[in-house]
Design a protein around this motif. Structure first.
Motif, PDB file in Angstrom:
ATOM      1  N   ARG A  51       0.848  -1.192   0.000  1.00 29.32           N
ATOM      2  CA  ARG A  51       0.000   0.000   0.000  1.00 29.32           C
ATOM      3  C   ARG A  51       0.882   1.240   0.000  1.00 29.32           C
ATOM      4  O   ARG A  51       1.967   1.248   0.600  1.00 29.32           O
ATOM      5  CB  ARG A  51      -0.903   0.014   1.230  1.00 29.32           C
ATOM      6  N   THR A  52       0.401   2.277  -0.630  1.00 30.47           N
ATOM      7  CA  THR A  52       1.103   3.554  -0.644  1.00 30.47           C
ATOM      8  C   THR A  52       1.384   3.995   0.783  1.00 30.47           C
ATOM      9  O   THR A  52       0.523   3.904   1.654  1.00 30.47           O
ATOM     10  CB  THR A  52       0.248   4.617  -1.360  1.00 30.47           C
ATOM     11  N   GLY A  53       2.611   4.417   1.042  1.00 32.29           N
ATOM     12  CA  GLY A  53       3.003   4.891   2.355  1.00 32.29           C
ATOM     13  C   GLY A  53       3.652   3.850   3.250  1.00 32.29           C
ATOM     14  O   GLY A  53       4.209   4.209   4.283  1.00 32.29           O
ATOM     15  N   GLN A  54       3.583   2.584   2.874  1.00 28.20           N
ATOM     16  CA  GLN A  54       4.215   1.551   3.699  1.00 28.20           C
ATOM     17  C   GLN A  54       5.732   1.673   3.626  1.00 28.20           C
ATOM     18  O   GLN A  54       6.293   1.960   2.573  1.00 28.20           O
ATOM     19  CB  GLN A  54       3.826   0.148   3.226  1.00 28.20           C
ATOM     20  N   ARG A  55       6.392   1.427   4.757  1.00 31.88           N
ATOM     21  CA  ARG A  55       7.850   1.385   4.803  1.00 31.88           C
ATOM     22  C   ARG A  55       8.294  -0.015   4.396  1.00 31.88           C
ATOM     23  O   ARG A  55       7.702  -1.015   4.813  1.00 31.88           O
ATOM     24  CB  ARG A  55       8.367   1.704   6.203  1.00 31.88           C
ATOM     25  N   VAL A  56       9.316  -0.069   3.570  1.00 29.38           N
ATOM     26  CA  VAL A  56       9.809  -1.343   3.067  1.00 29.38           C
ATOM     27  C   VAL A  56      11.331  -1.403   3.164  1.00 29.38           C
ATOM     28  O   VAL A  56      12.006  -0.382   3.230  1.00 29.38           O
ATOM     29  CB  VAL A  56       9.378  -1.572   1.597  1.00 29.38           C
ATOM     30  N   ASN A  57      11.848  -2.620   3.203  1.00 24.91           N
ATOM     31  CA  ASN A  57      13.275  -2.900   3.104  1.00 24.91           C
ATOM     32  C   ASN A  57      13.555  -3.356   1.683  1.00 24.91           C
ATOM     33  O   ASN A  57      12.758  -4.104   1.097  1.00 24.91           O
ATOM     34  CB  ASN A  57      13.696  -4.012   4.072  1.00 24.91           C
ATOM     35  N   LEU A  58      14.696  -2.925   1.157  1.00 19.69           N
ATOM     36  CA  LEU A  58      15.081  -3.266  -0.205  1.00 19.69           C
ATOM     37  C   LEU A  58      16.445  -3.937  -0.221  1.00 19.69           C
ATOM     38  O   LEU A  58      17.311  -3.600   0.574  1.00 19.69           O
ATOM     39  CB  LEU A  58      15.207  -1.997  -1.060  1.00 19.69           C
ATOM     40  N   ALA A  59      16.615  -4.852  -1.153  1.00 19.38           N
ATOM     41  CA  ALA A  59      17.940  -5.358  -1.496  1.00 19.38           C
ATOM     42  C   ALA A  59      18.195  -4.894  -2.917  1.00 19.38           C
ATOM     43  O   ALA A  59      17.303  -4.939  -3.772  1.00 19.38           O
ATOM     44  CB  ALA A  59      17.983  -6.877  -1.403  1.00 19.38           C
ATOM     45  N   MET A  60      19.416  -4.433  -3.158  1.00 18.51           N
ATOM     46  CA  MET A  60      19.772  -3.896  -4.460  1.00 18.51           C
ATOM     47  C   MET A  60      20.762  -4.822  -5.152  1.00 18.51           C
ATOM     48  O   MET A  60      21.596  -5.444  -4.507  1.00 18.51           O
ATOM     49  CB  MET A  60      20.396  -2.515  -4.307  1.00 18.51           C
ATOM     50  N   SER A  61      20.663  -4.882  -6.458  1.00 18.37           N
ATOM     51  CA  SER A  61      21.640  -5.555  -7.300  1.00 18.37           C
ATOM     52  C   SER A  61      22.091  -4.510  -8.316  1.00 18.37           C
ATOM     53  O   SER A  61      21.383  -4.233  -9.282  1.00 18.37           O
ATOM     54  CB  SER A  61      21.013  -6.761  -7.994  1.00 18.37           C
ATOM     55  N   GLY A  62      23.213  -3.872  -8.022  1.00 18.59           N
ATOM     56  CA  GLY A  62      23.625  -2.726  -8.825  1.00 18.59           C
ATOM     57  C   GLY A  62      22.679  -1.570  -8.553  1.00 18.59           C
ATOM     58  O   GLY A  62      22.437  -1.205  -7.412  1.00 18.59           O
ATOM     59  N   ALA A  63      22.076  -1.017  -9.583  1.00 18.26           N
ATOM     60  CA  ALA A  63      21.124   0.093  -9.436  1.00 18.26           C
ATOM     61  C   ALA A  63      19.678  -0.393  -9.447  1.00 18.26           C
ATOM     62  O   ALA A  63      18.748   0.406  -9.447  1.00 18.26           O
ATOM     63  CB  ALA A  63      21.341   1.105 -10.554  1.00 18.26           C
ATOM     64  N   GLU A  64      19.473  -1.705  -9.448  1.00 16.91           N
ATOM     65  CA  GLU A  64      18.141  -2.293  -9.554  1.00 16.91           C
ATOM     66  C   GLU A  64      17.703  -2.918  -8.235  1.00 16.91           C
ATOM     67  O   GLU A  64      18.495  -3.565  -7.550  1.00 16.91           O
ATOM     68  CB  GLU A  64      18.161  -3.365 -10.651  1.00 16.91           C
ATOM     69  N   ILE A  65      16.428  -2.735  -7.885  1.00 13.68           N
ATOM     70  CA  ILE A  65      15.866  -3.388  -6.702  1.00 13.68           C
ATOM     71  C   ILE A  65      15.680  -4.870  -7.029  1.00 13.68           C
ATOM     72  O   ILE A  65      15.004  -5.216  -7.999  1.00 13.68           O
ATOM     73  CB  ILE A  65      14.526  -2.749  -6.290  1.00 13.68           C
TER      74      ILE A  65
END
Length: 67
Positions: free
Chosen positions: A41-55
């Motif tokens: 949902r819009t506004g949710q906080r999320v954790n990301l893993a990146m591979s280069g410049a891509e999520i």
């Protein structure tokens, strides 16, 4: 890395996030499907893993990121 959901399309399972510096990144179906989520949902906080410049992985901020 953490971010806030800007948009999410449940049909394509892709969307965009705001990084804490205000920049916008897109994530695709592959990044969403790599995690345990069913929707975002819009506004949710999320954790990301990146591979280069891509999520490469996205999940809720309360869930761990693999690796």
């Amino acid at each position: 890395m953490q971010a806030t959901v800007r948009s999410f399309d449940p049909a394509t399972r892709s969307g965009t996030v705001f990084l804490d510096d205000g920049s916008v990144l897109e994530f695709g179906t592959r990044a969403f499907d790599a995690g345990p989520l069913r929707l975002l949902r819009t506004g949710q906080r999320v954790n990301l893993a990146m591979s280069g410049a891509e999520i490469s992985y996205i999940t809720l901020s309360t869930f761990p990121v693999p690796g």
